[in-house]
Scaffold this motif. Sequence first.
Motif, PDB file in Angstrom:
ATOM      1  N   GLU A   1      -1.809  50.286 -29.825  1.00 54.90           N
ATOM      2  CA  GLU A   1      -3.161  50.181 -29.287  1.00 54.90           C
ATOM      3  C   GLU A   1      -4.181  50.836 -30.224  1.00 54.90           C
ATOM      4  O   GLU A   1      -5.279  50.342 -30.387  1.00 54.90           O
ATOM      5  N   ASP A   2      -3.800  51.971 -30.827  1.00 53.95           N
ATOM      6  CA  ASP A   2      -4.683  52.613 -31.793  1.00 53.95           C
ATOM      7  C   ASP A   2      -4.864  51.736 -33.025  1.00 53.95           C
ATOM      8  O   ASP A   2      -5.949  51.636 -33.584  1.00 53.95           O
ATOM      9  N   GLU A   3      -3.784  51.068 -33.453  1.00 52.85           N
ATOM     10  CA  GLU A   3      -3.857  50.148 -34.589  1.00 52.85           C
ATOM     11  C   GLU A   3      -4.747  48.955 -34.248  1.00 52.85           C
ATOM     12  O   GLU A   3      -5.548  48.519 -35.079  1.00 52.85           O
ATOM     13  N   LEU A   4      -4.613  48.462 -33.044  1.00 49.16           N
ATOM     14  CA  LEU A   4      -5.434  47.337 -32.596  1.00 49.16           C
ATOM     15  C   LEU A   4      -6.905  47.742 -32.584  1.00 49.16           C
ATOM     16  O   LEU A   4      -7.763  47.008 -33.079  1.00 49.16           O
ATOM     17  N   TYR A   5      -7.180  48.910 -32.044  1.00 49.26           N
ATOM     18  CA  TYR A   5      -8.557  49.400 -31.999  1.00 49.26           C
ATOM     19  C   TYR A   5      -9.147  49.490 -33.409  1.00 49.26           C
ATOM     20  O   TYR A   5     -10.237  48.999 -33.673  1.00 49.26           O
ATOM     21  N   LEU A   6      -8.417  50.091 -34.329  1.00 47.82           N
ATOM     22  CA  LEU A   6      -8.909  50.252 -35.700  1.00 47.82           C
ATOM     23  C   LEU A   6      -9.078  48.901 -36.399  1.00 47.82           C
ATOM     24  O   LEU A   6     -10.037  48.701 -37.143  1.00 47.82           O
ATOM     25  N   SER A   7      -8.157  47.976 -36.142  1.00 52.68           N
ATOM     26  CA  SER A   7      -8.253  46.645 -36.755  1.00 52.68           C
ATOM     27  C   SER A   7      -9.510  45.924 -36.298  1.00 52.68           C
ATOM     28  O   SER A   7     -10.247  45.359 -37.112  1.00 52.68           O
ATOM     29  N   LEU A   8      -9.757  45.929 -34.996  1.00 52.64           N
ATOM     30  CA  LEU A   8     -10.937  45.245 -34.458  1.00 52.64           C
ATOM     31  C   LEU A   8     -12.215  45.945 -34.902  1.00 52.64           C
ATOM     32  O   LEU A   8     -13.227  45.296 -35.177  1.00 52.64           O
TER      33      LEU A   8
ATOM     34  N   GLY B   1     -15.530  44.561 -37.421  1.00 50.74           N
ATOM     35  CA  GLY B   1     -16.945  44.589 -37.086  1.00 50.74           C
ATOM     36  C   GLY B   1     -17.294  44.604 -35.605  1.00 50.74           C
ATOM     37  O   GLY B   1     -18.469  44.516 -35.248  1.00 50.74           O
ATOM     38  N   PHE B   2     -16.312  44.724 -34.725  1.00 49.54           N
ATOM     39  CA  PHE B   2     -16.606  44.783 -33.293  1.00 49.54           C
ATOM     40  C   PHE B   2     -17.025  46.195 -32.907  1.00 49.54           C
ATOM     41  O   PHE B   2     -16.579  47.171 -33.511  1.00 49.54           O
ATOM     42  N   ASP B   3     -17.859  46.306 -31.862  1.00 44.99           N
ATOM     43  CA  ASP B   3     -18.257  47.644 -31.440  1.00 44.99           C
ATOM     44  C   ASP B   3     -17.256  48.194 -30.420  1.00 44.99           C
ATOM     45  O   ASP B   3     -16.459  47.463 -29.842  1.00 44.99           O
ATOM     46  N   ARG B   4     -17.321  49.495 -30.222  1.00 39.19           N
ATOM     47  CA  ARG B   4     -16.353  50.218 -29.394  1.00 39.19           C
ATOM     48  C   ARG B   4     -16.255  49.650 -27.977  1.00 39.19           C
ATOM     49  O   ARG B   4     -15.169  49.464 -27.446  1.00 39.19           O
ATOM     50  N   ARG B   5     -17.407  49.348 -27.347  1.00 44.42           N
ATOM     51  CA  ARG B   5     -17.379  48.848 -25.966  1.00 44.42           C
ATOM     52  C   ARG B   5     -16.676  47.495 -25.856  1.00 44.42           C
ATOM     53  O   ARG B   5     -15.890  47.288 -24.929  1.00 44.42           O
ATOM     54  N   GLU B   6     -16.964  46.589 -26.806  1.00 47.46           N
ATOM     55  CA  GLU B   6     -16.287  45.284 -26.803  1.00 47.46           C
ATOM     56  C   GLU B   6     -14.775  45.449 -26.916  1.00 47.46           C
ATOM     57  O   GLU B   6     -14.012  44.809 -26.197  1.00 47.46           O
TER      58      GLU B   6
ATOM     59  N   MET C   1      -9.250  45.445 -24.692  1.00 48.79           N
ATOM     60  CA  MET C   1      -7.953  46.121 -24.613  1.00 48.79           C
ATOM     61  C   MET C   1      -7.490  46.281 -23.169  1.00 48.79           C
ATOM     62  O   MET C   1      -6.296  46.241 -22.885  1.00 48.79           O
ATOM     63  N   GLN C   2      -8.433  46.404 -22.230  1.00 48.53           N
ATOM     64  CA  GLN C   2      -8.070  46.515 -20.822  1.00 48.53           C
ATOM     65  C   GLN C   2      -7.563  45.183 -20.268  1.00 48.53           C
ATOM     66  O   GLN C   2      -6.726  45.158 -19.374  1.00 48.53           O
ATOM     67  N   LYS C   3      -8.045  44.064 -20.813  1.00 43.04           N
ATOM     68  CA  LYS C   3      -7.646  42.732 -20.340  1.00 43.04           C
ATOM     69  C   LYS C   3      -6.410  42.193 -21.050  1.00 43.04           C
ATOM     70  O   LYS C   3      -5.898  41.143 -20.687  1.00 43.04           O
TER      71      LYS C   3
END
Length: 193
Positions: free
Chosen positions: A150-157, A161-166, A171-173
């Motif tokens: 999940e941390d890797e996914l967050y960093l990749s996105l 160029g995606f923002d944190r809220r997006e 990630m919740q869905k």
Amino acid sequence: MISSLKGRVEGMWGNSIEIEVGGVGYEVKVKDQSASGRIKIKIGDEVKLHIYMAVSENAVSLFGFETRDELELFKILITVSGVGPKTGIQVMGSGEALAIMKAIGDADVGFFQKIKGVGKKTAQRIIVDLKSKIGGLGEIDLGDKLPLIEDELYLSLKQLGFDRREIEKMMQKLPKEMTTLEEKISWCLREMG
């Protein structure tokens, strides 16, 4: 299937040239040569081009490249969803093949967004889909040192160029049955696109 054409340039308009081969003129779409830094093709030149033949419901189009490597990169580019031959030739005209591969390896979304017909989502899709196919130039930094996917996914996105809220909302869905990082990134890009 036409794989190459060798003949004399008889005409030029836009990003198309006419090559006469054995008395027959072929219209061939070529990359924008001003961006690549190479010598421009001129009327009267003898040329040999490696050809990609695109057959659609309404037309048969020829796309020409100076080297087989350029042709192979073009073929890989058009495997990306949303990148057809017309967009692919625009991408090829954005710079030398090495610059394009470096942009993929460096996850340079901005490089692709400068190209006519390529938006942010398509640029991201090009990078994610092709990073494993373009070898030797490095990978997108997916945070390999982090223990959780999940941390890797967050960093990749985030790097795409995606923002944190997006990212947090996606990630919740995220479906629980997805296990690999690539599956999760592809799913998020589809949902955000």
